[in-house]
Write a protein that holds these residues in place. Structure first.
Motif, PDB file in Angstrom:
ATOM      1  N   LEU A  14       0.872  -1.219  -0.009  1.00  0.00           N
ATOM      2  CA  LEU A  14      -0.046   0.092  -0.050  1.00  0.00           C
ATOM      3  C   LEU A  14       0.805   1.241  -0.125  1.00  0.00           C
ATOM      4  CD1 LEU A  14      -2.746   1.378   0.322  1.00  0.00           C
ATOM      5  CD2 LEU A  14      -2.773   1.081   2.593  1.00  0.00           C
ATOM      6  N   LEU A  15       2.021   1.348   0.857  1.00  0.00           N
ATOM      7  CA  LEU A  15       2.724   2.440   0.784  1.00  0.00           C
ATOM      8  C   LEU A  15       3.447   2.524  -0.552  1.00  0.00           C
ATOM      9  CD1 LEU A  15       4.690   2.026   4.232  1.00  0.00           C
ATOM     10  CD2 LEU A  15       3.002   3.752   3.566  1.00  0.00           C
ATOM     11  N   LEU A  16       4.101   1.427  -1.086  1.00  0.00           N
ATOM     12  CA  LEU A  16       4.485   1.754  -2.530  1.00  0.00           C
ATOM     13  C   LEU A  16       3.645   2.074  -3.373  1.00  0.00           C
ATOM     14  CD1 LEU A  16       7.133  -1.209  -2.501  1.00  0.00           C
ATOM     15  CD2 LEU A  16       7.350   1.102  -1.778  1.00  0.00           C
ATOM     16  N   PHE A  17       2.377   1.598  -3.431  1.00  0.00           N
ATOM     17  CA  PHE A  17       1.267   1.780  -4.260  1.00  0.00           C
ATOM     18  C   PHE A  17       1.031   3.531  -4.221  1.00  0.00           C
ATOM     19  CE2 PHE A  17      -3.105   3.181  -5.293  1.00  0.00           C
ATOM     20  CZ  PHE A  17      -3.216   2.868  -6.280  1.00  0.00           C
ATOM     21  N   LEU A  18       1.060   4.022  -3.057  1.00  0.00           N
ATOM     22  CA  LEU A  18       0.618   5.405  -2.750  1.00  0.00           C
ATOM     23  C   LEU A  18       1.945   6.257  -3.195  1.00  0.00           C
ATOM     24  CD1 LEU A  18      -1.056   5.428   0.735  1.00  0.00           C
ATOM     25  CD2 LEU A  18      -2.143   5.778  -1.567  1.00  0.00           C
ATOM     26  N   PHE A  19       3.273   5.873  -3.134  1.00  0.00           N
ATOM     27  CA  PHE A  19       4.316   6.686  -3.117  1.00  0.00           C
ATOM     28  C   PHE A  19       4.970   6.384  -4.661  1.00  0.00           C
ATOM     29  CE2 PHE A  19       5.939   6.187   1.585  1.00  0.00           C
ATOM     30  CZ  PHE A  19       5.080   6.972   1.749  1.00  0.00           C
ATOM     31  N   LEU A 425      -8.379  17.148   5.845  1.00  0.00           N
ATOM     32  CA  LEU A 425      -8.004  15.652   6.241  1.00  0.00           C
ATOM     33  C   LEU A 425      -6.388  15.943   6.638  1.00  0.00           C
ATOM     34  CD1 LEU A 425      -9.365  13.127   3.712  1.00  0.00           C
ATOM     35  CD2 LEU A 425     -10.265  13.737   5.869  1.00  0.00           C
ATOM     36  N   GLY A 426      -5.813  17.088   6.396  1.00  0.00           N
ATOM     37  CA  GLY A 426      -4.574  17.129   6.739  1.00  0.00           C
ATOM     38  C   GLY A 426      -3.477  16.679   5.885  1.00  0.00           C
ATOM     39  N   LEU A 427      -3.971  16.245   4.410  1.00  0.00           N
ATOM     40  CA  LEU A 427      -3.063  15.436   3.726  1.00  0.00           C
ATOM     41  C   LEU A 427      -2.759  16.329   2.450  1.00  0.00           C
ATOM     42  CD1 LEU A 427      -4.902  11.913   3.894  1.00  0.00           C
ATOM     43  CD2 LEU A 427      -2.575  12.776   4.791  1.00  0.00           C
ATOM     44  N   HIS A 428      -3.183  17.528   2.344  1.00  0.00           N
ATOM     45  CA  HIS A 428      -2.647  18.552   1.120  1.00  0.00           C
ATOM     46  C   HIS A 428      -1.151  18.635   1.523  1.00  0.00           C
ATOM     47  CE1 HIS A 428      -2.365  21.975  -1.189  1.00  0.00           C
ATOM     48  NE2 HIS A 428      -3.321  21.590  -1.610  1.00  0.00           N
ATOM     49  N   LEU A 429      -0.266  17.759   1.020  1.00  0.00           N
ATOM     50  CA  LEU A 429       1.216  17.777   0.882  1.00  0.00           C
ATOM     51  C   LEU A 429       1.776  18.679  -0.017  1.00  0.00           C
ATOM     52  CD1 LEU A 429       1.586  13.941   1.856  1.00  0.00           C
ATOM     53  CD2 LEU A 429       0.967  15.718   3.275  1.00  0.00           C
ATOM     54  N   TYR A 430       1.210  19.016  -0.899  1.00  0.00           N
ATOM     55  CA  TYR A 430       2.043  19.789  -1.884  1.00  0.00           C
ATOM     56  C   TYR A 430       2.348  21.069  -1.386  1.00  0.00           C
ATOM     57  CZ  TYR A 430       3.210  22.526  -6.232  1.00  0.00           C
ATOM     58  OH  TYR A 430       4.102  23.106  -7.257  1.00  0.00           O
ATOM     59  N   GLY A 431       3.614  21.499  -1.485  1.00  0.00           N
ATOM     60  CA  GLY A 431       4.124  22.715  -0.787  1.00  0.00           C
ATOM     61  C   GLY A 431       4.603  22.806   0.558  1.00  0.00           C
ATOM     62  N   LYS A 432       4.716  21.280   0.984  1.00  0.00           N
ATOM     63  CA  LYS A 432       5.327  20.817   2.177  1.00  0.00           C
ATOM     64  C   LYS A 432       6.369  19.958   2.243  1.00  0.00           C
ATOM     65  CE  LYS A 432       0.730  21.201   4.467  1.00  0.00           C
ATOM     66  NZ  LYS A 432      -0.360  20.707   5.142  1.00  0.00           N
ATOM     67  N   PRO A 433       7.386  20.122   3.112  1.00  0.00           N
ATOM     68  CA  PRO A 433       8.626  19.380   3.090  1.00  0.00           C
ATOM     69  C   PRO A 433       8.411  17.835   3.270  1.00  0.00           C
ATOM     70  CG  PRO A 433       8.938  21.251   4.655  1.00  0.00           C
ATOM     71  CD  PRO A 433       7.551  21.069   4.180  1.00  0.00           C
ATOM     72  N   SER A 434       7.395  17.567   3.773  1.00  0.00           N
ATOM     73  CA  SER A 434       6.955  16.213   3.830  1.00  0.00           C
ATOM     74  C   SER A 434       6.995  15.380   2.443  1.00  0.00           C
ATOM     75  CB  SER A 434       5.581  15.856   4.787  1.00  0.00           C
ATOM     76  OG  SER A 434       4.611  16.697   4.052  1.00  0.00           O
ATOM     77  N   LEU A 435       6.280  16.169   1.434  1.00  0.00           N
ATOM     78  CA  LEU A 435       6.214  15.636   0.051  1.00  0.00           C
ATOM     79  C   LEU A 435       7.705  15.225  -0.420  1.00  0.00           C
ATOM     80  CD1 LEU A 435       4.343  14.631  -1.926  1.00  0.00           C
ATOM     81  CD2 LEU A 435       4.317  16.778  -3.035  1.00  0.00           C
ATOM     82  N   LEU A 436       8.652  15.906  -0.018  1.00  0.00           N
ATOM     83  CA  LEU A 436       9.879  16.027  -0.506  1.00  0.00           C
ATOM     84  C   LEU A 436      10.421  14.711   0.077  1.00  0.00           C
ATOM     85  CD1 LEU A 436      11.530  19.627  -0.515  1.00  0.00           C
ATOM     86  CD2 LEU A 436      11.179  18.252  -2.330  1.00  0.00           C
ATOM     87  N   VAL A 437       9.917  14.437   1.352  1.00  0.00           N
ATOM     88  CA  VAL A 437      10.397  13.119   2.033  1.00  0.00           C
ATOM     89  C   VAL A 437       9.838  12.116   1.220  1.00  0.00           C
ATOM     90  CG1 VAL A 437      10.326  11.693   4.328  1.00  0.00           C
ATOM     91  CG2 VAL A 437      10.899  14.290   4.281  1.00  0.00           C
ATOM     92  N   ILE A 438       8.675  12.140   1.113  1.00  0.00           N
ATOM     93  CA  ILE A 438       7.856  10.973   0.161  1.00  0.00           C
ATOM     94  C   ILE A 438       8.760  10.712  -1.108  1.00  0.00           C
ATOM     95  CG2 ILE A 438       5.879  10.211  -0.898  1.00  0.00           C
ATOM     96  CD1 ILE A 438       4.378  11.430   1.102  1.00  0.00           C
TER      97      ILE A 438
END
Length: 572
Positions: A14-19, A425-438
């Motif tokens: 599931l993680l690899l599917f999302l990433f 949902l707190g999952l709007h990741l674009y523009g956040k460093p967490s998306l760079l980590v993903i």
């Protein structure tokens, strides 16, 4: 036991599917439904795909990418195959230097290698100002020259693939052919080359895929030479005004299609090849001492100077020069660029930009490395020691991540993680460093998995089965049995992931949050504005820092592991 294995396999799948897979799927869907991810659902059909043959920039980008990839793959495989053949048959002093060069080029960011070549071969570069060789400029900055540069930087992929296939000695077949009157060239053409053909095709495919998806070379060339490729045109489509998601989607579709065809060629070749030449009489290849070893040493040294010394050495030299085109004069050498890098004055934000970019890049890479190391450990365990039905899917996702370029995944991340409905949902990741980590995890997963699979291959599944019979859970088996035996490879996998994530220019360019500095962007921006001294000084310092961190962590890991082993021996 089966249920636990299924849970672990399903979780990492599931993680690899999302990433990995979901962003790629989003890019392909956007070609048919342009605007789907931005609230403007339209049926575009497949007509937009054919527009690439009618729009000059799109068509030229496709042509340039295919031409560059075909040329670099062919020349790089010839170079890598020749060097691997020499390395596998003969023992000489410079052999180890060749291996080191291959690994350095494999790990080094392509945009830094390309920048070194630009500083070396441009009209005001070192070769022109020092030697007056104007022909180098005209040779490098044209399609044939770019193929030459790319082949010199990508040949390690073919070299390592072919070298791995020469581990076993198959010369008994050559001896049989010679007894029947075949000459040396005939033996090589009719016996040795056909048996080694799968490795040559694998090397060619790896160089082709890495070249066609490369973003660093066109990004570095943009300052001195216009050579649009699919990857750079995709990036330009996203960051031009107005944003051209239709253009980015179509070009990404063709990029994925080309990579899929390359993978299909590799799989077809593997299936049609014969692997049954190894039997009980197989022996490891024993290298011979050549009669004139100095010839090999000199030839390899010259090649290393060309492939590694020119780009890396040029960047290092320019960092100590007042003006890159100032010539070889004592008064042209200075330490000012390094002083500027580490000095702070009012209104001069270069030091802060460098330190901030370095801190952010190291932090993102470190977090991505740790998470990819853990995920890669679980994936490798599921692939090596379980019968989970998720194994084919995990293998597919890890291969896709290796093949799909960062710019394609970057577009997919924008499509998926820039949705307004994700904000509550707190999952709007674009523009956040967490998306760079993903993004860093997605890029590091294939390396983490393969490094650990190599170590897992030396473990016997019998130990794990015995532990399972005694009631040990999957987590207990991973923690108490597998982890202590493969912890060194686990550390190497983490450091490899860390090293490959620090200077990812493609992901940094596409996913950088506002007012969030990253080291690749600091260097690339300085280079773009012709501030070569600062750019090269920042390159030297940042690369040296990363290497130092890797060496320190590796040494600390060995010390800790050694101490744990001694404690265990004392307790035992």
């Amino acid at each position: 036991m089966k249920a636990s294995e299924a849970h672990y396999g399903g979780g990492v799948a599931l993680l690899l599917f999302l990433f990995i897979f979901l962003p790629l799927l989003a890019v392909l869907v956007n070609v048919i439904f342009p605007g789907l991810f931005f609230g403007n659902v339209e049926w575009g059909g497949i007509g937009l795909i054919g527009e690439i043959f009618h729009r000059p920039l799109w068509r030229q980008s496709l042509l340039n990418s295919v031409t560059l990839a075909l040329g670099a793959a062919t020349l790089g495989t010839i170079i890598g195959g020749a060097l691997a053949t020499i390395r596998s048959r003969w023992s000489f002093g410079a052999a180890r230097l060749l291996d080191i060069t291959a690994w350095v080029l494999l790990i080094a960011p392509s945009f830094m290698i390309a920048q070194g070549w630009v500083l070396f071969a441009s009209a005001d570069g070192l070769v022109h100002s020092w030697l007056g060789w104007t022909w180098v400029t005209s040779f490098i900055f044209q399609p044939t020259g770019l193929v030459f540069v790319m082949a010199l930087s990508k040949f390690p992929l073919a070299y390592l693939a072919i070298l791995a296939a020469t581990e076993w000695n198959i010369r008994q077949f050559g001896y049989a052919a010679r007894l029947n009157g075949a000459g040396p060239f005939t033996v090589w053409r009719t016996v040795e080359l056909p048996l080694a053909m799968p490795s040559f095709v694998a090397g060619w495919t790896l160089v082709f895929m890495d070249t066609v998806g490369d973003f660093g070379l066109p990004a570095a060339l943009a300052t001195v030479y216009r050579f649009p490729t699919l990857t750079y045109s995709i990036y330009s489509a996203i960051y031009q005004s107005p944003v051209r998601f239709d253009m980015a989607g179509v070009l990404a579709f063709y990029l994925v299609l080309i990579l899929a065809l390359a993978m299909a060629l590799l799989m077809l070749t593997m299936r049609r090849s014969k692997y049954d030449f190894l039997n009980a009489r197989a022996v490891k290849t024993v290298k011979e001492q050549p009669k004139h070893a100095w010839i090999y040493n000199v030839a390899i040294a010259l090649f290393v100077c060309l492939s590694l010394g020119v780009p890396i050495g040029t960047s290092a030299i320019v960092s100590f020069m007042r003006h890159a085109g100032g010539g070889l004069r004592v008064e042209n050498f200075t330490l000012d660029h390094y002083r500027q890098l580490f000095s702070y004055t009012a209104g001069d934000h270069r030091l802060l930009a460098f330190l901030e970019g370095m801190y952010h890049s190291l932090l993102v890479a470190a977090v991505a490395a740790v998470l990819s190391m853990v995920i890669g450990f679980v994936v490798a365990y599921v692939l090596a020691f379980t019968q989970s039905r998720m194994r084919p899917m995990l293998q597919l996702f890890s291969i896709i991540s290796l093949a799909v370029p960062g710019v394609v995944l970057g577009i997919g991340y924008i499509f998926i993680w820039n949705q307004k409905w994700l904000e509550p949902l707190g999952l709007h990741l674009y523009g956040k460093p967490s998306l760079l980590v993903i993004a860093g995890i997605a890029g590091a997963i294939p390396y983490a998995v393969r490094v650990q699979l190599g170590a897992f291959g030396n473990l016997s599944g019998t130990i794990l089965k015995a532990a399972a019979i005694q009631g040990a859970s999957v987590f207990d088996r991973m923690r108490d049995i597998v982890l202590p035996l493969v912890r060194q490879s686990l550390l190497i996998a983490g450091l490899t992931s860390f090293g490959t994530s620090v200077f990812d220019l493609a992901m940094a360019s596409m996913l950088k949050p506002p007012n969030f500095s990253l080291m690749p962007l600091v260097i690339d921006k300085a280079f773009e504005f012709s501030n070569y001294g600062y750019a090269t000084a920042a390159t030297v310092v940042s690369c040296a820092s990363v290497v130092l961190i890797i060496m320190v962590v590796q040494a600390a890991g060995r010390w800790v592991f050694g101490r744990l082993d001694r404690q265990r021996q004392q307790e035992g």
